[in-house]
Design an enzyme around this catalytic site. Structure first.
Site: not given
Ligand code: NAD
Length: 321
Positions: A67, A111, A139, A199, A220-221, A226
């Site tokens: 990707k 996904r 998300q 985030s 999120g991490t 993060k």
């Protein structure tokens, strides 16, 4: 080469298709028959863009590719395009010839939602009733919609750093016919399952926010620095992940590892639970945590399903190449 443009993905891929593809590829990774290549992510010094590649090979699902994409912070304002942009390229593992090009934007959301759902299926208590959300951005809506299919949830509770965004997830709960309530962080103790998808670089979920027996999916991490959950809480949980190498370097476990609270051997593969080589949750009081860092093989697995569906439904565009 088969081309499946972004605009066709929504009509082709169901949540169930994404779930199956991700569950299978986590199992393959844990068996050692699928592996991710090192990730490349670069600030390209133009348009403040972050661009990179995530690739891999699944020798069971026969998916080879990458990707390519990243984050263009000025897109929406300057070009009316969304800031996250990606495209998946699949190659024929027998010949190396390019096989398909698939729009990667919606695919990424589906996904990622599938990954937390797979973790809920395998790790949450069967009697889970209250779904807790931390995060209400783009998300989060996909995460919540997919999670609600995994248990008979009777209520959704949610907290977000920007409370004005909470209606995004309230709408999803409404559409699924489950009541929604906004809570403070300490109200999360009511939840049986918590998904965090923010985030943030400073942890918001603390040990006293989580009740015994909860399953937490930290989604999120995905970058060094993060952090959504305090390291002391993570150290109290049984930690599972998509890929151990990512979990301890760019995932939620990076902080507990750096603080010496856990070791790499404490981080387990979700794929091992799927394969039955790890027992998963062993008591109703145990807190399980899925550190979902996001791997290239998830993208390839879901893109392969999309290509198969597009061919089956006769909407794939074939380009001589
Ligand atoms: P978004 O910009 O739409 O939403 C960001 C969310 O983070 C919002 O809920 C916002 O209120 C919250 N937030 C922002 N600053 C915060 C702070 N200081 N403290 C607490 N919360 C804060 O982004 P998104 O597309 O929903 O993505 C959310 C996160 O998920 C990002 O970090 C992204 O990189 C990550 N992500 C991970 C995967 C994966 O596979 N694990 C896949 C896609 C996205």
């Amino acid at each position: 080469m088969i081309v499946v443009p972004e605009k066709e993905i929504a009509g082709l891929l169901t949540r169930a298709d994404a779930f199956d593809a991700v569950e299978k590829v986590f199992a393959s990774m844990s068996k050692g028959s699928a592996y991710n290549f090192p990730v490349i992510r670069e600030a390209i010094g133009y348009e403040d863009a972050l661009y990179g590649f995530k690739g891999g090979f699944d020798n069971t699902g026969m998916a080879l590719g990458l990707k390519a994409g990243g984050y263009w912070p000025n897109n929406l304002e300057k070009h009316g395009e969304i800031n996250h942009q990606s495209t998946v390229f699949l190659f024929d593992p027998d010949t190396g010839k390019v096989k398909a090009m698939v729009g990667g934007n919606l695919l990424t959301a589906l996904r990622t939602a599938a990954a937390s759902s797979v973790s809920i299926k395998h790790l949450a208590r069967k009697d889970a009733k209250v779904m807790g959300m931390v995060g209400a951005g783009h998300q989060a809506t996909f995460q919540l919609r997919a999670a609600l299919e995994q248990r008979e949830f009777e209520k959704v509770i949610g907290w977000n750093y920007h409370p004005e965004m909470l209606p995004n997830i309230e709408k999803v709960a409404d559409e699924a016919g489950v009541p929604f309530e906004a809570v403070e962080l300490d109200g999360l103790v009511e939840a049986d399952v918590v998904i965090s998808i923010t985030s943030t670089f400073a942890p918001t979920i603390m040990a006293n926010h989580i009740a015994p027996g909860t399953h937490i999916a930290c989604m999120g991490t995905d970058t060094k620095g993060k952090q959504e959950v305090e390291a002391a809480l993570l150290a109290q949980t049984t930690v599972f992940t998509d890929e151990v190498a990512q979990s301890i370097s760019i995932g939620e476990a990076q902080h507990a590892i750096a603080a010496g609270l856990i070791q790499q051997s404490d981080v387990n593969e979700l794929g091992a639970v799927i394969n039955g080589t790890h027992p998963g949750r062993t008591s109703d009081d145990e807190i399980t945590l899925f550190d979902g860092t996001g791997v290239g093989l998830q993208d390839l697995a879901v893109a392969s399903s999309i290509v198969d569906l597009a061919v089956e439904k006769g909407i794939a565009t074939i380009v001589e190449f």
